[in-house]
Design a protein around this motif. Structure first.
Motif, PDB file in Angstrom:
ATOM      1  N   ARG A   1       7.897  -0.463  -3.036  1.00  0.00           N
ATOM      2  CA  ARG A   1       7.532   0.748  -3.788  1.00  0.00           C
ATOM      3  C   ARG A   1       7.340   0.438  -5.273  1.00  0.00           C
TER       4      ARG A   1
ATOM      5  N   ASN B   1       0.856  -1.185   0.000  1.00  0.00           N
ATOM      6  CA  ASN B   1       0.000   0.000   0.000  1.00  0.00           C
ATOM      7  C   ASN B   1       0.893   1.236   0.000  1.00  0.00           C
ATOM      8  N   PHE B   2       0.319   2.375   0.253  1.00  0.00           N
ATOM      9  CA  PHE B   2       1.093   3.615   0.170  1.00  0.00           C
ATOM     10  C   PHE B   2       2.154   3.735   1.265  1.00  0.00           C
TER      11      PHE B   2
ATOM     12  N   HIS C   1       3.786   1.124  -7.072  1.00  0.00           N
ATOM     13  CA  HIS C   1       3.680   2.112  -8.150  1.00  0.00           C
ATOM     14  C   HIS C   1       3.387   1.462  -9.505  1.00  0.00           C
TER      15      HIS C   1
ATOM     16  N   LYS D   1      -4.660   7.408  -5.329  1.00  0.00           N
ATOM     17  CA  LYS D   1      -3.592   6.412  -5.315  1.00  0.00           C
ATOM     18  C   LYS D   1      -3.394   5.813  -3.922  1.00  0.00           C
ATOM     19  N   ALA D   2      -3.662   6.581  -2.878  1.00  0.00           N
ATOM     20  CA  ALA D   2      -3.485   6.089  -1.507  1.00  0.00           C
ATOM     21  C   ALA D   2      -4.450   4.950  -1.177  1.00  0.00           C
TER      22      ALA D   2
END
Length: 167
Positions: free
Chosen positions: A24, A15-16, A28, A110-111
């Protein structure tokens, strides 16, 4: 004597709040692919979350595979070593199979993007259970044991029990 043939599975969530470069990259890359691939399910931008898309179109499940294809090179860079499960000697447990699953995502946020990868080990020989420890070996390397501590995150998949044959 072996008690059973098993394999182990464990999930890693992305997740974020990613901490490592690998996390990451998965986060992404899968979000970027989700944005690209989910547009056809967004009903001209009337729905924007993965769960809304699932309710409006049953074919949305194919996004799991499409997102997995986008991170295959990242998964391959692990060299079949689970990043989230080590034995007591701090050696990573090997995996044969890794499967990506989308939990939630949102084209507008995106979060809200959350995916997981479930790693599944090759066939392991279970030699002994001592408390919450499993004493195992890879079927091809019976002389090399590994000791795994069972936690709530580790799933043991029972394959077959072993029995002695008397003649």
């Amino acid at each position: 004597m072996a008690l059973a043939s098993i394999n182990l599975s464990i999930k890693q969530y992305f997740n974020f709040m990613c901490r490592t470069d690998f996390e990451r990259r998965i986060f992404h890359d899968t979000y970027k692919e989700f944005q690209k691939r989910s547009r056809i399910y967004s009903l001209d931008q009337q729905v924007h979350t993965f769960s809304q898309m699932q309710l409006s179109n049953e074919e949305v499940g194919t996004l799991n595979q499409k997102l997995q294809y986008s991170v295959m090179n990242s998964i391959a860079s692990l060299e079949n070593k689970m990043p989230v499960l080590n034995d007591l000697k701090n050696r990573p447990v090997l995996f044969d199979w890794a499967e990506l699953h989308i939990y939630a995502s949102d084209l507008l946020n995106k979060a809200a993007h959350v995916v997981s990868i479930t790693y599944t080990s090759p066939k392991l020989i279970l030699h002994e259970i001592v408390g919450n420890l499993l004493i195992l070996s890879y079927s091809a390397k019976a002389n090399e044991t590994l000791v795994i501590k069972i936690t709530e995150n580790v799933k043991v998949n029972y394959e077959q029990s072993e029995s002695l044959v008397y003649r």
